[in-house]
Write an enzyme that holds these catalytic residues in place. Structure first.
Site, PDB file in Angstrom:
ATOM      1  N   LYS A   1      -0.312  -5.718  -4.593  1.00  0.00           N
ATOM      2  CA  LYS A   1      -0.811  -6.869  -3.816  1.00  0.00           C
ATOM      3  C   LYS A   1      -2.252  -6.618  -3.352  1.00  0.00           C
ATOM      4  O   LYS A   1      -3.106  -7.493  -3.451  1.00  0.00           O
ATOM      5  CB  LYS A   1       0.091  -7.122  -2.596  1.00  0.00           C
ATOM      6  CG  LYS A   1       1.551  -7.328  -2.954  1.00  0.00           C
ATOM      7  CD  LYS A   1       2.426  -7.516  -1.728  1.00  0.00           C
ATOM      8  CE  LYS A   1       2.534  -6.321  -0.814  1.00  0.00           C
ATOM      9  NZ  LYS A   1       3.270  -5.162  -1.393  1.00  0.00           N
TER      10      LYS A   1
ATOM     11  N   ARG B   1       7.037 -11.339   5.352  1.00  0.00           N
ATOM     12  CA  ARG B   1       7.853 -10.280   4.789  1.00  0.00           C
ATOM     13  C   ARG B   1       9.320 -10.450   5.147  1.00  0.00           C
ATOM     14  O   ARG B   1      10.155  -9.656   4.750  1.00  0.00           O
ATOM     15  CB  ARG B   1       7.379  -8.965   5.408  1.00  0.00           C
ATOM     16  CG  ARG B   1       6.913  -7.913   4.434  1.00  0.00           C
ATOM     17  CD  ARG B   1       6.634  -6.720   5.286  1.00  0.00           C
ATOM     18  NE  ARG B   1       6.240  -5.546   4.613  1.00  0.00           N
ATOM     19  CZ  ARG B   1       5.056  -5.284   4.072  1.00  0.00           C
ATOM     20  NH1 ARG B   1       4.148  -6.180   4.019  1.00  0.00           N
ATOM     21  NH2 ARG B   1       4.809  -4.122   3.568  1.00  0.00           N
TER      22      ARG B   1
ATOM     23  N   ARG C   1      -1.744   7.942   2.371  1.00  0.00           N
ATOM     24  CA  ARG C   1      -1.236   7.223   3.533  1.00  0.00           C
ATOM     25  C   ARG C   1       0.013   7.935   4.046  1.00  0.00           C
ATOM     26  O   ARG C   1       0.825   8.373   3.248  1.00  0.00           O
ATOM     27  CB  ARG C   1      -0.876   5.777   3.124  1.00  0.00           C
ATOM     28  CG  ARG C   1      -1.920   4.766   3.547  1.00  0.00           C
ATOM     29  CD  ARG C   1      -1.720   3.411   2.964  1.00  0.00           C
ATOM     30  NE  ARG C   1      -0.407   2.831   3.159  1.00  0.00           N
ATOM     31  CZ  ARG C   1      -0.083   1.582   2.785  1.00  0.00           C
ATOM     32  NH1 ARG C   1      -0.984   0.818   2.201  1.00  0.00           N
ATOM     33  NH2 ARG C   1       1.118   1.107   2.979  1.00  0.00           N
TER      34      ARG C   1
ATOM     35  N   ARG D   1      -0.813   7.288  -4.882  1.00  0.00           N
ATOM     36  CA  ARG D   1      -1.932   6.507  -4.321  1.00  0.00           C
ATOM     37  C   ARG D   1      -2.759   7.363  -3.345  1.00  0.00           C
ATOM     38  O   ARG D   1      -2.233   8.129  -2.554  1.00  0.00           O
ATOM     39  CB  ARG D   1      -1.387   5.294  -3.572  1.00  0.00           C
ATOM     40  CG  ARG D   1      -2.504   4.541  -2.841  1.00  0.00           C
ATOM     41  CD  ARG D   1      -2.110   3.194  -2.354  1.00  0.00           C
ATOM     42  NE  ARG D   1      -0.926   3.228  -1.510  1.00  0.00           N
ATOM     43  CZ  ARG D   1      -0.305   2.147  -1.057  1.00  0.00           C
ATOM     44  NH1 ARG D   1      -0.757   0.956  -1.391  1.00  0.00           N
ATOM     45  NH2 ARG D   1       0.762   2.247  -0.295  1.00  0.00           N
TER      46      ARG D   1
ATOM     47  N   ARG E   1      10.960   2.218   2.921  1.00  0.00           N
ATOM     48  CA  ARG E   1      10.151   1.003   2.692  1.00  0.00           C
ATOM     49  C   ARG E   1      10.769   0.146   1.597  1.00  0.00           C
ATOM     50  O   ARG E   1      10.808  -1.084   1.705  1.00  0.00           O
ATOM     51  CB  ARG E   1       8.723   1.391   2.315  1.00  0.00           C
ATOM     52  CG  ARG E   1       7.943   1.947   3.486  1.00  0.00           C
ATOM     53  CD  ARG E   1       6.656   2.594   3.041  1.00  0.00           C
ATOM     54  NE  ARG E   1       5.715   1.678   2.442  1.00  0.00           N
ATOM     55  CZ  ARG E   1       4.704   2.072   1.654  1.00  0.00           C
ATOM     56  NH1 ARG E   1       4.536   3.346   1.373  1.00  0.00           N
ATOM     57  NH2 ARG E   1       3.879   1.183   1.172  1.00  0.00           N
TER      58      ARG E   1
HETATM   59  P1  AP5 Z   1      -1.616  -1.423  -4.100  1.00  0.00           P
HETATM   60  O1  AP5 Z   1      -2.464  -2.501  -4.676  1.00  0.00           O
HETATM   61  O2  AP5 Z   1      -2.156  -0.625  -2.972  1.00  0.00           O
HETATM   62  O3  AP5 Z   1      -0.153  -1.993  -3.793  1.00  0.00           O
HETATM   63  P2  AP5 Z   1       0.390  -2.888  -2.588  1.00  0.00           P
HETATM   64  O4  AP5 Z   1       1.357  -3.854  -3.155  1.00  0.00           O
HETATM   65  O5  AP5 Z   1      -0.764  -3.449  -1.807  1.00  0.00           O
HETATM   66  O6  AP5 Z   1       1.157  -1.765  -1.820  1.00  0.00           O
HETATM   67  P3  AP5 Z   1       1.277  -1.405  -0.273  1.00  0.00           P
HETATM   68  O7  AP5 Z   1       1.969  -0.089  -0.202  1.00  0.00           O
HETATM   69  O8  AP5 Z   1      -0.057  -1.487   0.420  1.00  0.00           O
HETATM   70  O9  AP5 Z   1       2.202  -2.518   0.196  1.00  0.00           O
HETATM   71  P4  AP5 Z   1       3.099  -2.475   1.393  1.00  0.00           P
HETATM   72  O10 AP5 Z   1       3.530  -3.887   1.393  1.00  0.00           O
HETATM   73  O11 AP5 Z   1       4.158  -1.478   1.447  1.00  0.00           O
HETATM   74  O12 AP5 Z   1       2.132  -1.952   2.539  1.00  0.00           O
HETATM   75  P5  AP5 Z   1       1.395  -2.681   3.739  1.00  0.00           P
HETATM   76  O13 AP5 Z   1       0.136  -1.990   3.968  1.00  0.00           O
HETATM   77  O14 AP5 Z   1       1.407  -4.164   3.566  1.00  0.00           O
HETATM   78  O15 AP5 Z   1      -1.243  -0.442  -5.323  1.00  0.00           O
HETATM   79  C1  AP5 Z   1      -0.450   0.722  -5.116  1.00  0.00           C
HETATM   80  C2  AP5 Z   1      -0.896   1.812  -6.100  1.00  0.00           C
HETATM   81  O16 AP5 Z   1      -0.618   1.370  -7.435  1.00  0.00           O
HETATM   82  C3  AP5 Z   1      -2.395   2.133  -6.070  1.00  0.00           C
HETATM   83  O17 AP5 Z   1      -2.589   3.499  -6.280  1.00  0.00           O
HETATM   84  C4  AP5 Z   1      -2.986   1.313  -7.232  1.00  0.00           C
HETATM   85  O18 AP5 Z   1      -4.127   1.918  -7.791  1.00  0.00           O
HETATM   86  C5  AP5 Z   1      -1.802   1.299  -8.222  1.00  0.00           C
HETATM   87  N1  AP5 Z   1      -1.736   0.058  -8.992  1.00  0.00           N
HETATM   88  C6  AP5 Z   1      -1.920  -1.214  -8.535  1.00  0.00           C
HETATM   89  N2  AP5 Z   1      -1.756  -2.105  -9.519  1.00  0.00           N
HETATM   90  C7  AP5 Z   1      -1.448  -1.373 -10.649  1.00  0.00           C
HETATM   91  C8  AP5 Z   1      -1.150  -1.727 -12.002  1.00  0.00           C
HETATM   92  N3  AP5 Z   1      -1.153  -3.009 -12.417  1.00  0.00           N
HETATM   93  N4  AP5 Z   1      -0.859  -0.721 -12.875  1.00  0.00           N
HETATM   94  C9  AP5 Z   1      -0.852   0.574 -12.466  1.00  0.00           C
HETATM   95  N5  AP5 Z   1      -1.146   0.973 -11.212  1.00  0.00           N
HETATM   96  C10 AP5 Z   1      -1.420   0.005 -10.301  1.00  0.00           C
HETATM   97  O19 AP5 Z   1       2.423  -2.394   4.947  1.00  0.00           O
HETATM   98  C11 AP5 Z   1       2.590  -1.087   5.465  1.00  0.00           C
HETATM   99  C12 AP5 Z   1       3.562  -1.123   6.627  1.00  0.00           C
HETATM  100  O20 AP5 Z   1       3.070  -2.004   7.661  1.00  0.00           O
HETATM  101  C13 AP5 Z   1       4.985  -1.667   6.311  1.00  0.00           C
HETATM  102  O21 AP5 Z   1       5.826  -0.658   5.802  1.00  0.00           O
HETATM  103  C14 AP5 Z   1       5.426  -2.166   7.699  1.00  0.00           C
HETATM  104  O22 AP5 Z   1       5.821  -1.106   8.516  1.00  0.00           O
HETATM  105  C15 AP5 Z   1       4.135  -2.734   8.279  1.00  0.00           C
HETATM  106  N6  AP5 Z   1       3.966  -4.167   7.968  1.00  0.00           N
HETATM  107  C16 AP5 Z   1       2.963  -4.724   7.232  1.00  0.00           C
HETATM  108  N7  AP5 Z   1       3.114  -6.054   7.167  1.00  0.00           N
HETATM  109  C17 AP5 Z   1       4.249  -6.356   7.860  1.00  0.00           C
HETATM  110  C18 AP5 Z   1       4.938  -7.566   8.116  1.00  0.00           C
HETATM  111  N8  AP5 Z   1       4.498  -8.738   7.651  1.00  0.00           N
HETATM  112  N9  AP5 Z   1       6.061  -7.495   8.857  1.00  0.00           N
HETATM  113  C19 AP5 Z   1       6.537  -6.331   9.349  1.00  0.00           C
HETATM  114  N10 AP5 Z   1       5.927  -5.137   9.129  1.00  0.00           N
HETATM  115  C20 AP5 Z   1       4.789  -5.150   8.383  1.00  0.00           C
END
Ligand code: AP5
Length: 211
Positions: A13, A86, A158, A125, A169
């Site tokens: 994402k 989410r 991270r 990552r 997660r």
């Molecule tokens: P990346 O693009 O970073 O993936 P992402 O989907 O953004 O993953 P996140 O881990 O950031 O998502 P998340 O939803 O768990 O975390 P968030 O920060 O929102 O890509 C990941 C890796 O893959 C990278 O190394 C990249 O290079 C590689 N990659 C990407 N695309 C690729 C491809 N096509 N092919 C190969 N490799 C690829 O949330 C973190 C925490 O915050 C949650 O756990 C929760 O505690 C809290 N939180 C956030 N939002 C909420 C909410 N709305 N409600 C409640 N808690 C929340």
């Protein structure tokens, strides 16, 4: 055009949001980034969120809904919602906020990636501590190990990308986020892309949907 990008942790994402910002001048609202910024600034909200995030659990709905509503006061155009909503409760709250602010929620795009691939992506990552640029030790390494190509800042893992936290997660995703597929199907806003392809391929699929 305002879109919701949703999918499991590591689905790409953030990576796709960066491409949409660069190429289509869209604006990202990432609740993960907002919460990490609050933790860094040691705000009361950040202190509350930290204990949940460190364990890989979702932060309570009321906290994130309030955060998003505040940010949306500043910008309502060409928004990418990344990682929000989410839960179904968050999705319902977003509909109410959108109506109140006159914001259209046009498409909800699910980025589909198999679980085994997600684990590899998350474990490998690395992110820049200064500018937040995202790398992967195998599939997208920086030119110099441990150093950001963009700003020369240090690359770190991270805290929630440790294997034991990843399991929690992914479970939270299954329990609370995957029901959003049905939710958006009912609203006729649901779209799906295969996220298990090269980033450029995934981007093309997203572009086809939003054009
Ligand atoms: P990346 O693009 O970073 O993936 P992402 O989907 O953004 O993953 P996140 O881990 O950031 O998502 P998340 O939803 O768990 O975390 P968030 O920060 O929102 O890509 C990941 C890796 O893959 C990278 O190394 C990249 O290079 C590689 N990659 C990407 N695309 C690729 C491809 N096509 N092919 C190969 N490799 C690829 O949330 C973190 C925490 O915050 C949650 O756990 C929760 O505690 C809290 N939180 C956030 N939002 C909420 C909410 N709305 N409600 C409640 N808690 C929340």
């Amino acid at each position: 055009m305002n879109i919701i990008l949703f999918g499991a942790p590591g689905a790409g994402k953030g990576t796709q949001s960066s491409l949409l910002i660069e190429r289509r001048k869209m604006h990202q609202i990432s609740t993960g980034d907002l919460l990490r910024a609050a933790i860094k600034d040691q705000t009361p909200l950040g202190q509350k969120a930290k204990s949940f995030m460190d364990k890989g659990e979702l932060v309570p709905d009321s906290v994130v809904i309030g955060l998003v509503e505040e940010v949306l006061q500043k910008n309502k155009q060409s928004v990418i919602f990344d990682g929000f909503p989410r839960t179904v409760a968050q999705a319902e709250a977003l509909e109410v906020i959108a109506t109140k602010l006159g914001l259209s929620l046009d498409k909800a795009i699910f980025v589909d990636v198999p679980f085994e691939e997600l684990k590899q992506r998350l474990v490998g990552r690395r992110v820049c501590k200064n500018c937040g640029a995202v790398y992967h030790v195998q599939t997208k390494p920086s030119q110099k190990e441990g150093v950001c190509d963009v700003c020369a800042g240090p690359l770190v893992q991270r805290p929630d990308d440790r294997e034991e936290v990843i399991v929690t997660r992914l479970k939270a995703y299954e329990d609370f986020t995957s029901p959003l597929k049905e939710y958006y199907k009912k609203l006729k806003k649901y779209h799906e892309v295969n996220g298990n392809k090269a980033s450029e391929e995934v981007y093309k699929s997203i572009e086809n949907i939003i054009q």
